[in-house]
Motif scaffolding. Structure first.
Motif, mmCIF file in Angstrom:
data_model
loop_
_atom_site.group_PDB
_atom_site.id
_atom_site.type_symbol
_atom_site.label_atom_id
_atom_site.label_comp_id
_atom_site.label_asym_id
_atom_site.label_seq_id
_atom_site.Cartn_x
_atom_site.Cartn_y
_atom_site.Cartn_z
ATOM 1 N N ALA A 127 59.238 -8.512 48.467
ATOM 2 C CA ALA A 127 58.518 -8.606 47.195
ATOM 3 C C ALA A 127 59.508 -8.677 46.034
ATOM 4 O O ALA A 127 60.046 -7.655 45.615
ATOM 5 C CB ALA A 127 57.595 -7.406 47.015
ATOM 6 N N PRO A 128 59.770 -9.869 45.514
ATOM 7 C CA PRO A 128 60.636 -9.969 44.337
ATOM 8 C C PRO A 128 59.953 -9.380 43.118
ATOM 9 O O PRO A 128 58.722 -9.316 43.040
ATOM 10 C CB PRO A 128 60.844 -11.481 44.188
ATOM 11 N N PHE A 129 60.746 -8.944 42.152
ATOM 12 C CA PHE A 129 60.226 -8.347 40.929
ATOM 13 C C PHE A 129 60.366 -9.316 39.757
ATOM 14 O O PHE A 129 61.177 -10.239 39.779
ATOM 15 C CB PHE A 129 60.984 -7.062 40.585
ATOM 16 N N ALA A 130 59.579 -9.053 38.712
ATOM 17 C CA ALA A 130 59.697 -9.783 37.454
ATOM 18 C C ALA A 130 59.835 -8.766 36.327
ATOM 19 O O ALA A 130 59.198 -7.705 36.348
ATOM 20 C CB ALA A 130 58.480 -10.672 37.222
ATOM 21 N N LEU A 131 60.668 -9.084 35.354
ATOM 22 C CA LEU A 131 60.853 -8.239 34.175
ATOM 23 C C LEU A 131 59.898 -8.715 33.097
ATOM 24 O O LEU A 131 59.897 -9.892 32.726
ATOM 25 C CB LEU A 131 62.304 -8.343 33.685
ATOM 26 N N VAL A 132 59.060 -7.811 32.605
ATOM 27 C CA VAL A 132 58.062 -8.182 31.599
ATOM 28 C C VAL A 132 58.167 -7.256 30.390
ATOM 29 O O VAL A 132 58.633 -6.123 30.488
ATOM 30 C CB VAL A 132 56.624 -8.124 32.163
ATOM 31 N N VAL A 133 57.704 -7.767 29.250
ATOM 32 C CA VAL A 133 57.563 -6.961 28.034
ATOM 33 C C VAL A 133 56.185 -7.229 27.453
ATOM 34 O O VAL A 133 55.562 -8.252 27.747
ATOM 35 C CB VAL A 133 58.645 -7.300 26.978
#
Length: 325
Positions: A127-133
């Motif tokens: 499961a790759p991650f994503a950086l969000v704001v």
């Protein structure tokens, strides 16, 4: 893994005679429904992916596969249940980087041994991650986030689904690589963490790429980067951290394990069922929607993979001096 042992003529005759006797036969596996403990809440990434795979495993196994959620302590509570279960292959744990690689590093009084108490079966997803704001953060790209953090050291916040979680540690990898100072705000799961980001209570977080894609559909969050080696097919327009000049990779993995001393034949049967289920189109579609990358192994392969992953996180956990009770 199939193995052939030389048992000799006398042994072969004895074995043949035993199997020929009335009432003497090898027990089929599985003999009854297989229970999989998911140590996280219903509806979470792991739960959604596991339920899809479990449904498809029922055909190859010839028995129902039942999911039971036992959340708590970053997966440790449910994992302990399986560590103490009968090792007959009918009770399994959905393990990941937290339950079998990181928890042993951060919980000095962990109630299970991630190696001695379990029989590996197979990896089935990464499961790759994503950086969000949040959209109200004023940040539109990674450079903007880095500038904001450097302009207000110790005041820009990030969420995670718990101290010592993969979400927490992946952000710490970014903090270390970019020389940042940020404030960690842990939550009890991914859902409350991203809710806080959307509401503007926390500035950003790393979460599963599938969850990030869902939160970004109506503009609730801004996707800055993914933490995988390559771009995620579900998010083709989101660059990797490496593309943006930050050499960081992080994410999670998911696999099945049984209690220690589980029969090798049961582990092999389950591994074959997982591999077969992973090829079912309906399962592939769920994986795609969740940005999960199918990845299966032999039981021995999962054991090696977990050992390598534990070593990968060990230095960071020691540097952060994370100790949980």
């Amino acid at each position: 893994m199939n193995r052939t042992f030389p048992i000799g003529r006398r042994g072969a005759l004895a074995l043949g005679a035993a199997l020929a006797l009335p009432g003497v036969a090898r027990a089929a596996y599985p003999e009854r429904p297989v229970r999989i403990i998911v140590p996280w809440p219903p509806g979470a990434f792991a739960d959604v992916v596991m339920r899809s795979l479990a449904q498809a495993m029922q055909g190859p196994l010839g028995q129902p596969v039942v999911i039971e959620n036992r959340p708590g302590a970053t997966g440790a509570l449910g994992t302990e249940v399986v560590a103490r279960a009968q090792p007959d292959g009918h009770t399994l744990i959905l393990g990941n980087a937290e339950t079998h690689a990181i928890n042993p590093l951060v919980y000095p009084r962990l109630t299970y041994n991630p190696v001695a108490d379990f029989t590996p079966v197979s990896l089935f997803a990464r499961a790759p991650f994503a950086l969000v704001v949040g959209q109200g953060s004023g940040v539109t790209d990674l450079a903007g986030l880095l500038a904001k953090v450097r302009g207000a050291p110790g005041r820009v916040t990030y969420a995670s689904w718990g101290v010592g979680s993969t979400s927490h540690l992946t952000m710490e990898l970014l903090i270390k690589a970019a020389g940042l100072d940020m404030l960690h705000v842990p939550f009890t799961g991914q859902a409350p963490g991203i809710t806080a980001v959307i509401a503007g209570q926390v500035d950003g977080m790393f979460l599963t790429a599938g969850g990030a894609e869902a939160a970004s559909r109506d503009g609730r969050v801004k996707l800055l980067a993914v933490s995988s080696a390559e771009r995620v097919p579900l998010l083709p327009n989101v660059p990797t951290l490496r593309e943006l000049g930050v050499a960081v990779e992080g994410g999670n993995w998911f696999g099945l394990l049984g209690p220690a001393r589980m029969p090798e034949a049961a582990a092999t049967t389950l591994a074959h069922a997982i591999a077969e289920a992973s090829r079912v189109p309906a399962v592939a579609e769920v994986f795609r929607a969740q940005a999960a990358v199918p990845s299966t192994t032999t039981p021995e392969g999962l054991g090696r993979f977990i050992a390598e992953d534990r070593e990968r996180w060990a230095d960071l956990v020691r540097a952060l001096n994370i100790r949980l009770e």
